[in-house]
Scaffold this active site. Structure first.
Site, PDB file in Angstrom:
ATOM      1  N   GLU A 210       0.844  -1.211   0.000  1.00  0.00           N
ATOM      2  CA  GLU A 210       0.000   0.000   0.000  1.00  0.00           C
ATOM      3  C   GLU A 210       0.875   1.255   0.000  1.00  0.00           C
ATOM      4  O   GLU A 210       0.743   2.143   0.860  1.00  0.00           O
ATOM      5  CB  GLU A 210      -0.987  -0.004   1.174  1.00  0.00           C
ATOM      6  CG  GLU A 210      -1.982  -1.140   1.058  1.00  0.00           C
ATOM      7  CD  GLU A 210      -3.208  -1.031   1.960  1.00  0.00           C
ATOM      8  OE1 GLU A 210      -3.282  -0.146   2.816  1.00  0.00           O
ATOM      9  OE2 GLU A 210      -4.125  -1.862   1.782  1.00  0.00           O
ATOM     10  N   GLU A 339      -4.750  -8.618  -0.102  1.00  0.00           N
ATOM     11  CA  GLU A 339      -5.581  -8.305   1.069  1.00  0.00           C
ATOM     12  C   GLU A 339      -7.016  -8.197   0.583  1.00  0.00           C
ATOM     13  O   GLU A 339      -7.322  -7.367  -0.282  1.00  0.00           O
ATOM     14  CB  GLU A 339      -5.146  -6.985   1.724  1.00  0.00           C
ATOM     15  CG  GLU A 339      -3.804  -7.088   2.409  1.00  0.00           C
ATOM     16  CD  GLU A 339      -3.427  -5.824   3.194  1.00  0.00           C
ATOM     17  OE1 GLU A 339      -4.342  -5.097   3.646  1.00  0.00           O
ATOM     18  OE2 GLU A 339      -2.220  -5.569   3.325  1.00  0.00           O
TER      19      GLU A 339
HETATM   20  O1  AHR Z   1      -5.214  -5.571   7.034  1.00  0.00           O
HETATM   21  C1  AHR Z   1      -5.173  -4.381   7.755  1.00  0.00           C
HETATM   22  C2  AHR Z   1      -4.511  -3.265   6.980  1.00  0.00           C
HETATM   23  O2  AHR Z   1      -5.283  -2.954   5.862  1.00  0.00           O
HETATM   24  C3  AHR Z   1      -3.169  -3.556   6.402  1.00  0.00           C
HETATM   25  O3  AHR Z   1      -2.147  -3.371   7.326  1.00  0.00           O
HETATM   26  C4  AHR Z   1      -3.047  -2.576   5.292  1.00  0.00           C
HETATM   27  O4  AHR Z   1      -2.222  -3.019   4.249  1.00  0.00           O
HETATM   28  C5  AHR Z   1      -4.486  -2.356   4.873  1.00  0.00           C
HETATM   29  O5  AHR Z   1      -4.814  -1.023   4.763  1.00  0.00           O
END
Ligand code: AHR
Length: 541
Positions: A210, A339
């Site tokens: 991210e 994710e």
């Molecule tokens: O999964 C929680 C958070 O969500 C992670 O650390 C991040 O990559 C995303 O914004």
């Protein structure tokens, strides 16, 4: 013989469907009253989409709340049964869902993490402030060796996220040397002194996380230039080669995708095309927010709204795929979703930065619908990791001290295991749309039935979701391109209440059951409302 497609116009077809339906109704355990029209699931055994990369069923464990601390790691001195500090109950439970790959140490944590903090004698490791997740003290007792030990115990491949936001190419390069070099180098010897003479052979590496947000607030061109630089120092691959994953967009941020790809091919800087250094491009997609109630309290409209938002991943992923194809016509770079999952309000009374949430039938359906999307697009998607494994977001397992329970989402992962490594087959669903009111005022629709299908040798596995909160769905399964098909089994995950979930008091409230009394030719099924179903057949082509 069931070789031919049984067309609607064929009177024999009508008769067979009636017979199959009667069998289904007679044999279904506790049948729900069917008021819905017939939905069809047509499987094309002769139209293979591709191999479902097992990594689509991947997981993610971050230094966040009680995912690692207490969830995985209790330390060798703990009274909770453990092997070298790693919880035995958690390991044994995870093994049943065959986690192919686990991503670590973050998440946002990754771009603040320095791997040297997590090696050597634990008592000497530095204590750091976990700035993203509650500013708690991170003692670094769970570092590289412990993570890889955990992966080996559950049978998963380790996947590391390197620090781009606050780290250096040198730091990443040294980590890779420490992980993968077998010769007499100082870092390889350090690893051996720390208890592991053999190289770890880590293959999967995210270059940042991210980086448009917590990983450095970069624009896509800035990040792509850094990716070009960092990837230059990705030395020491294991013999299968590295699988390098670039930070992709948040959800529908198409500008990020365009910016990254045009810089990687050299269009932005008139530099060399370096796309050959990217194996996958990682989009993140979370489903949740105020519009969908809380983790355990939601209206029927909020049930549908969350599931519809989850299904939205498909269109967004396809749009990114199209943009990627403009710069990479051969699609050498796959899409990853490192994710994904539901992001709800935390359990009241828990630390808001620990992201601990309950997990209901709604989350189970969200997982099933999402995994069906990944299966159907396995020619495009090479990796996906649900967030997160334990005690955080849409987890598999919740722990409380020495106690442990599995979530409805865990059961979906267990039910979908046969898809891992199988050949995805084209699966066409004809269904109705359920109308509902989204976000309090917007008319929207959700498909009543969604499915995916795969074949592994002579076993055909169909996973079908009935999204309707209150009505069953009568489905007819039509198998094309097979000369013989014997029905094998039907497992269902259902609950009489759409809010059903497991608790420490009632850990088995939601669990899959076998639907017994099956006939060998079953083609019609009455799927319970709000259910995830796995149908298997033994087939000959
Ligand atoms: O999964 C929680 C958070 O969500 C992670 O650390 C991040 O990559 C995303 O914004």
């Amino acid at each position: 013989m069931l070789t031919q497609r049984l067309k609607d116009s064929n009177p024999l077809h009508t008769l067979l469907v009636a017979v199959f339906l009667s069998i289904a109704l007679l044999t279904q355990v506790a049948p729900a009253q069917s008021t819905s029209p017939m939905h069809t699931v047509v499987i094309h055994a002769d139209k293979k989409i591709g191999t479902i990369n097992p990594n689509i069923y991947g997981h993610f464990a971050e230094h966040l709340g009680h995912c690692i601390e207490e969830g995985i790691w209790v330390g060798p001195e703990s009274e909770i049964h453990n092997v070298r500090g790693i919880r035995t109950d958690v390991v044994e439970t995870l093994k049943k869902i065959k986690p192919p790959v686990i991503r670590w140490p973050g998440g946002c944590f990754a771009d603040s993490y320095h791997w040297q903090d997590g090696i050597g004698p634990r008592e000497n490791r530095p204590k750091r402030v976990n700035v993203h997740w509650g500013r708690v003290i991170e003692n670094n007792h769970f570092g590289t060796h412990e993570f890889i030990d955990f992966c080996r115990q559950v049978g998963a491949e380790p996947m590391i996220a390197a620090n781009v936001g606050s780290g250096t190419p040198q730091e990443m390069r040294d980590w890779l040397e420490y992980l993968n070099v077998s010769s007499d180098s100082t870092l390889a010897n350090l690893r051996a002194n720390n208890g592991h003479p053999e190289p770890f052979n880590v293959r999967y590496i995210c270059i940042g996380n991210e980086n448009w947000g917590c990983g450095g607030s970069m624009d896509p061109i800035h990040y792509a230039l850094l990716y070009r630089q960092f990837s230059e120092y990705c030395h020491f691959p294991p013999k299968e080669g590295f699988y390098r994953i670039a930070c992709g967009p948040s959800s529908a941020d198409y500008d990020w995708t365009r910016g990254f790809f045009k810089t990687m091919v050299g269009e932005e800087t008139k530099g060399r095309n370096r796309l050959g250094r990217v194996e996958a491009f990682d989009m993140h997609y979370y489903t949740g927010g105020k519009a969908y109630g809380t983790a355990t309290e939601y209206t029927t409209d909020e049930w549908y709204g969350l599931l519809a938002k989850g299904l939205g991943l498909e269109e967004i992923a396809l749009k990114h795929w199209e943009i990627m194809g403009q710069y990479d016509p051969g699609h050498s770079v796959k899409l990853a979703v490192c994710e994904w999952g539901a992001w709800h309000h935390v359990i009241p009374g828990t630390n808001p930065r620990f992201l601990r949430q309950q997990n209901t039938m709604r989350d189970a359906l969200l997982a099933a619908l999402t995994l069906n999307i990944f299966n159907r697009h396995c020619d495009k998607i090479g990796m996906a990791n649900i967030a997160q494994t334990i005690n955080v977001l849409q987890c598999m397992i919740l722990t409380k001290g020495a106690e442990m329970i599995t979530t409805p989402t865990y059961h979906v992962f267990e039910m979908y295991v046969p898809h891992q490594g199988a050949e995805a087959l084209q699966c066409d669903v004809t269904t109705t749309q359920i109308p509902f009111t989204d976000k309090g005022d917007t008319p929207n629709k959700l498909p009543h039935v969604a499915a995916s299908c795969s074949q592994n040798d002579d076993i055909l596995t169909i996973t079908v979701v009935n999204t309707h909160a209150g009505e069953s769905a009568t489905i007819e399964v039509d198998l094309l391109g097979v000369s013989k098909a014997d029905f094998k089994s039907w497992r269902t995950l259902k609950a009489s209440d759409i809010h059903a979930h497991n608790t420490f008091e009632n850990p088995e409230a939601v669990r899959p059951t076998e639907v017994s009394g099956t006939a060998s030719l079953m083609r019609a099924f009455v799927l319970p409302p709000a259910s995830v179903n796995v149908l298997t057949y033994s087939i000959k082509q």
